[in-house]
Design an enzyme around this catalytic site. Structure first.
Site, PDB file in Angstrom:
ATOM      1  N   GLU A  29     -22.676   8.440  -8.249  1.00  0.00           N
ATOM      2  CA  GLU A  29     -24.041   8.059  -7.909  1.00  0.00           C
ATOM      3  C   GLU A  29     -24.411   6.771  -8.637  1.00  0.00           C
ATOM      4  O   GLU A  29     -23.692   6.337  -9.541  1.00  0.00           O
ATOM      5  CB  GLU A  29     -25.019   9.177  -8.321  1.00  0.00           C
ATOM      6  CG  GLU A  29     -24.799  10.476  -7.586  1.00  0.00           C
ATOM      7  CD  GLU A  29     -25.808  11.555  -7.981  1.00  0.00           C
ATOM      8  OE1 GLU A  29     -25.712  12.656  -7.443  1.00  0.00           O
ATOM      9  OE2 GLU A  29     -26.682  11.270  -8.834  1.00  0.00           O
ATOM     10  N   PHE A  42     -20.356   4.080  -3.682  1.00  0.00           N
ATOM     11  CA  PHE A  42     -18.941   3.674  -3.672  1.00  0.00           C
ATOM     12  C   PHE A  42     -18.048   4.782  -3.103  1.00  0.00           C
ATOM     13  O   PHE A  42     -16.960   5.050  -3.620  1.00  0.00           O
ATOM     14  CB  PHE A  42     -18.451   3.319  -5.086  1.00  0.00           C
ATOM     15  CG  PHE A  42     -19.294   2.339  -5.830  1.00  0.00           C
ATOM     16  CD1 PHE A  42     -19.854   1.235  -5.204  1.00  0.00           C
ATOM     17  CD2 PHE A  42     -19.547   2.514  -7.184  1.00  0.00           C
ATOM     18  CE1 PHE A  42     -20.633   0.314  -5.907  1.00  0.00           C
ATOM     19  CE2 PHE A  42     -20.328   1.614  -7.896  1.00  0.00           C
ATOM     20  CZ  PHE A  42     -20.871   0.517  -7.258  1.00  0.00           C
ATOM     21  N   GLN A  56       2.212 -15.080 -13.063  1.00  0.00           N
ATOM     22  CA  GLN A  56       2.779 -16.071 -13.986  1.00  0.00           C
ATOM     23  C   GLN A  56       4.182 -16.494 -13.561  1.00  0.00           C
ATOM     24  O   GLN A  56       4.520 -17.677 -13.602  1.00  0.00           O
ATOM     25  CB  GLN A  56       2.805 -15.483 -15.402  1.00  0.00           C
ATOM     26  CG  GLN A  56       2.941 -16.517 -16.502  1.00  0.00           C
ATOM     27  CD  GLN A  56       1.677 -17.344 -16.660  1.00  0.00           C
ATOM     28  OE1 GLN A  56       0.647 -17.022 -16.085  1.00  0.00           O
ATOM     29  NE2 GLN A  56       1.765 -18.419 -17.417  1.00  0.00           N
ATOM     30  N   HIS A  67       5.412 -16.458 -10.565  1.00  0.00           N
ATOM     31  CA  HIS A  67       5.301 -17.265  -9.344  1.00  0.00           C
ATOM     32  C   HIS A  67       4.643 -18.623  -9.597  1.00  0.00           C
ATOM     33  O   HIS A  67       4.709 -19.512  -8.737  1.00  0.00           O
ATOM     34  CB  HIS A  67       4.492 -16.515  -8.274  1.00  0.00           C
ATOM     35  CG  HIS A  67       5.261 -15.464  -7.549  1.00  0.00           C
ATOM     36  ND1 HIS A  67       5.572 -14.239  -8.112  1.00  0.00           N
ATOM     37  CD2 HIS A  67       5.786 -15.446  -6.301  1.00  0.00           C
ATOM     38  CE1 HIS A  67       6.237 -13.507  -7.230  1.00  0.00           C
ATOM     39  NE2 HIS A  67       6.391 -14.216  -6.122  1.00  0.00           N
ATOM     40  N   GLU A 125     -11.596   7.123 -10.107  1.00  0.00           N
ATOM     41  CA  GLU A 125     -11.081   8.435 -10.536  1.00  0.00           C
ATOM     42  C   GLU A 125     -10.990   8.535 -12.061  1.00  0.00           C
ATOM     43  O   GLU A 125     -10.091   9.164 -12.606  1.00  0.00           O
ATOM     44  CB  GLU A 125      -9.750   8.753  -9.854  1.00  0.00           C
ATOM     45  CG  GLU A 125      -9.904   8.841  -8.343  1.00  0.00           C
ATOM     46  CD  GLU A 125      -8.847   9.655  -7.648  1.00  0.00           C
ATOM     47  OE1 GLU A 125      -8.247  10.531  -8.296  1.00  0.00           O
ATOM     48  OE2 GLU A 125      -8.622   9.412  -6.456  1.00  0.00           O
TER      49      GLU A 125
END
Length: 386
Positions: free
Chosen positions: A126, A155, A337, A339, A364
């Site tokens: 909530e 959500f 990093q 890549h 969760e």
């Protein structure tokens, strides 16, 4: 009850092929369009993916916890949005019903959840109650032969498509001024139930959340989960224990995909006349990621097996959720990093994964909530042993 080894191996191979051949090629389109194609949903139904953890007698596959996490490892090899399509039907949206529902409630809803005919949602969070689930303000006032619900849930995953909500609300209880938390099975479309606009999120495009609003929404007494008032908080905690293990396993799968993509890139990307995979500092990042993902995999499998032995794994599930969700965040950071500039560009998908995995440390139960749960359980166990 576990599937026989051959049947389960066939299921894993099918899921692995589906992920590789159908889902991975669609990742970019799903991110751009913020939508899972209808044909993918149909294929998921045909494969039985909506009923992985729903008991066989209600039309599901009835996977035990170890089998479920092993499937989650495979689903983690693609965008989280795809898992989200089936996630609530197999996890938090159905497990309260599986664990604590009456036989009539199970018969009414589980077969339709198993086929994906209806989507379920877990309406706990909530505006003023998320990690502190005991502080929920949504109320359920007894009125004749039913209850009247008022409050807002926030959500809520898959709420825009849900046909069934497991809603947690306060019912009046003698001796408890704030009442007790009770779980309700609430069907979509009832008068007084409305949805907010779809949330715009940092990542996980294609997976949708929104507010669920109750304004004098009347439900029958038969909507009380398990036909028992005041049991909602216990139900929620049991459901979250299982859900945390599933999410932990999914984090492992995502990490393994990122590691594989990073290794492949490092082996073909050349600098200073050689592949960057030959540089020790790149190797260190790859090695750290591999070791951490392997540790998380072992934790998840061991805890899943303990749960299947019907041991209390609340502490261990919290450990898995905390470690695995933090781990995949570090792996995603290293992947960017490794890549380099390409990791910051949309076309490689690494920046998308970097944003997607950030949510795992929040929903969760945040990392901080897991820390509190673990520590409190440690203190309680030590006191009991003294």
């Amino acid at each position: 009850m576990a599937l026989d080894a051959d049947t389960f191996d066939q299921l894993l191979r099918t899921v692995r092929r589906f992920v590789k051949e159908r889902l991975v090629p669609m990742e970019g389109d799903v991110a751009r369009n913020d939508r899972i194609p209808d044909e993918i949903r149909r294929e998921m139904r045909d494969l039985g993916l909506f009923g992985l953890s729903i008991p066989v007698e209600f039309g599901g596959l009835g996977l035990n916890m170890e089998e479920e996490v092993r499937v989650a490892f495979e689903l983690g090899l693609t965008s989280p949005a795809f898992r989200s399509v089936i996630g609530t039907n197999n996890g938090i949206g159905s497990q309260g019903l599986v664990m604590d529902g009456t036989e009539a409630q199970k018969a009414a809803y589980l077969p339709r959840l198993a086929t994906g005919e209806i989507i379920s949602s877990f309406a706990l969070t909530e505006p003023e109650a998320g990690s502190d689930a005991s502080s929920i303000r949504t109320t359920a006032r007894r009125d004749g032969d039913g209850y009247v619900l008022n409050g807002t849930k926030r959500f809520i995953t898959n709420a825009p498509y849900a046909g069934l909500f497991t809603v947690f609300a306060r019912t009046e209880t003698e001796g408890k001024p704030k009442g007790s938390v009770t779980a309700f099975l609430v069907e979509a479309g009832l008068p007084g139930l409305s949805l907010g606009k779809i949330d715009k999120k940092m990542g996980q495009a294609g997976s949708h959340t929104c507010d669920v609003i109750f304004e004098n929404c009347r439900v029958p007494a038969s909507a009380v989960l398990g036909d028992k008032e005041g049991q909602g908080f216990k139900t929620a905690m049991k459901v979250l224990d299982r859900g945390r293990l599933h999410i932990s396993a999914f984090c492992v799968g995502v990490a393994e995909r990122l590691i594989a993509d990073s290794l492949a890139y490092a082996m073909q990307r050349r600098q200073f006349g050689q592949p960057i995979a030959e540089f020790q500092l790149i190797q260190a990042m790859l090695a750290d990621s591999r070791a951490e993902s392997y540790a998380a995999r072992c934790m998840v499998l061991e805890t899943a097996r303990a749960k299947d032995r019907e041991e209390n794994v609340s502490t261990e599930a919290a450990c898995c959720k905390m470690f695995a969700s933090e781990m995949v965040g570090r792996v995603a950071d290293r992947a960017v990093q490794i890549h380099g500039g390409a990791g910051y560009m949309e076309e490689y998908g690494i920046e998308r994964a970097y944003r997607d995995v950030r949510l795992f440390r929040i929903y969760e139960g945040t990392t901080q909530i897991q820390q509190i749960l673990i520590a409190r359980n440690m203190i309680r166990e030590a006191a009991a042993a003294a």
